[in-house]
Design a protein around this motif. Structure first.
Motif, mmCIF file in Angstrom:
data_model
loop_
_atom_site.group_PDB
_atom_site.id
_atom_site.type_symbol
_atom_site.label_atom_id
_atom_site.label_comp_id
_atom_site.label_asym_id
_atom_site.label_seq_id
_atom_site.Cartn_x
_atom_site.Cartn_y
_atom_site.Cartn_z
ATOM 1 N N THR A 16 0.838 -1.204 0.000
ATOM 2 C CA THR A 16 0.000 0.000 0.000
ATOM 3 C C THR A 16 0.870 1.251 0.000
ATOM 4 O O THR A 16 0.634 2.183 -0.793
ATOM 5 N N ALA A 17 1.886 1.287 0.834
ATOM 6 C CA ALA A 17 2.786 2.450 0.898
ATOM 7 C C ALA A 17 3.502 2.661 -0.435
ATOM 8 O O ALA A 17 3.640 3.804 -0.906
ATOM 9 N N TYR A 18 3.942 1.586 -1.064
ATOM 10 C CA TYR A 18 4.619 1.685 -2.352
ATOM 11 C C TYR A 18 3.676 2.260 -3.410
ATOM 12 O O TYR A 18 4.046 3.156 -4.173
ATOM 13 N N LEU A 19 2.452 1.765 -3.450
ATOM 14 C CA LEU A 19 1.495 2.246 -4.442
ATOM 15 C C LEU A 19 1.136 3.718 -4.232
ATOM 16 O O LEU A 19 0.988 4.469 -5.199
ATOM 17 N N VAL A 20 1.004 4.132 -2.986
ATOM 18 C CA VAL A 20 0.742 5.546 -2.693
ATOM 19 C C VAL A 20 1.908 6.399 -3.191
ATOM 20 O O VAL A 20 1.716 7.487 -3.732
ATOM 21 N N GLN A 25 -1.997 9.671 -7.544
ATOM 22 C CA GLN A 25 -3.266 10.204 -8.043
ATOM 23 C C GLN A 25 -4.439 9.248 -7.832
ATOM 24 O O GLN A 25 -5.569 9.684 -7.677
ATOM 25 N N ILE A 26 -4.195 7.951 -7.804
ATOM 26 C CA ILE A 26 -5.294 7.005 -7.618
ATOM 27 C C ILE A 26 -5.672 6.863 -6.145
ATOM 28 O O ILE A 26 -6.782 6.471 -5.814
ATOM 29 N N TRP A 27 -4.770 7.216 -5.247
ATOM 30 C CA TRP A 27 -5.003 7.013 -3.805
ATOM 31 C C TRP A 27 -5.337 8.301 -3.075
ATOM 32 O O TRP A 27 -5.769 8.256 -1.930
ATOM 33 N N SER A 28 -5.168 9.454 -3.699
ATOM 34 C CA SER A 28 -5.234 10.734 -2.983
ATOM 35 C C SER A 28 -6.582 11.011 -2.327
ATOM 36 O O SER A 28 -6.639 11.593 -1.253
ATOM 37 N N ARG A 29 -7.675 10.612 -2.939
ATOM 38 C CA ARG A 29 -8.990 10.906 -2.368
ATOM 39 C C ARG A 29 -9.441 9.843 -1.370
ATOM 40 O O ARG A 29 -10.395 10.047 -0.622
ATOM 41 N N GLY A 30 -8.782 8.702 -1.374
ATOM 42 C CA GLY A 30 -9.167 7.640 -0.450
ATOM 43 C C GLY A 30 -10.256 6.731 -0.974
ATOM 44 O O GLY A 30 -10.877 5.992 -0.210
ATOM 45 N N ASP A 31 -10.506 6.768 -2.289
ATOM 46 C CA ASP A 31 -11.553 5.925 -2.872
ATOM 47 C C ASP A 31 -11.170 4.450 -2.883
ATOM 48 O O ASP A 31 -12.028 3.582 -2.800
ATOM 49 N N TYR A 32 -9.881 4.150 -3.040
ATOM 50 C CA TYR A 32 -9.424 2.772 -3.198
ATOM 51 C C TYR A 32 -8.648 2.317 -1.973
ATOM 52 O O TYR A 32 -7.912 3.086 -1.364
ATOM 53 N N SER A 33 -8.795 1.035 -1.662
ATOM 54 C CA SER A 33 -8.007 0.422 -0.607
ATOM 55 C C SER A 33 -7.796 -1.042 -0.953
ATOM 56 O O SER A 33 -8.574 -1.634 -1.714
#
Length: 150
Positions: A16-20, A25-33
């Protein structure tokens, strides 16, 4: 003779940290986990938000497509490690039923993971439903060793 499971390059938290870090841009709003990762698999969640709806009150096709693509990417990275230049070469999605306006779960399973290509499938479900809302199949190109872009 004993068989040992192949060690994974990431824990769930490290992945998760690597992907962030590489795909903020895909993680900034918190839509995906990422709910879970396992051998040749990953479960990724799209948190419900009205922005993901299309007319008729159902989750939009582009949101479902993105979740499918992301779930495959997560499954691949969980197997290979830091290969941020793995790219989608094809993704086909079949919309089976209207997903409810709630969280959408993508369960990815890699069918084949070779040196240069990965092939997988994703089943999409509305949270709390046993009926598949969509099914996707995809292929990713894996960069040659030395071209990983890590």
């Amino acid at each position: 003779m004993t068989h040992h499971a192949k060690p994974r390059p990431f824990t769930l938290e490290e992945l998760t940290a690597y992907l962030v870090d590489v795909f903020p841009q895909i993680w900034s709003r918190g839509d995906y986990s990422i709910d879970d990762v396992g051998p040749m698999s990953a479960t990724v969640r799209l948190a419900y938000h009205p922005d993901h709806l299309r007319p008729g009150g159902t989750i939009s096709g582009p949101a479902m497509f993105t979740l499918s693509d992301l779930a495959l990417y997560v499954a691949i990275l969980h197997e290979l490690g830091r290969v941020k230049l793995a790219v989608t070469t094809s993704l086909t999605i079949n919309f089976l039923r209207k997903p409810e306006p709630r969280d959408l779960i993508g369960r990815a399973k890699l069918i084949k993971l070779g040196k240069r290509l990965a092939v997988g499938e994703v089943a999409l479900f509305s949270e709390g439903s046993d009926e598949m809302a969509a099914h996707a199949t995809g292929t990713y190109s894996i960069p040659a060793k030395g071209d990983e872009g890590a």
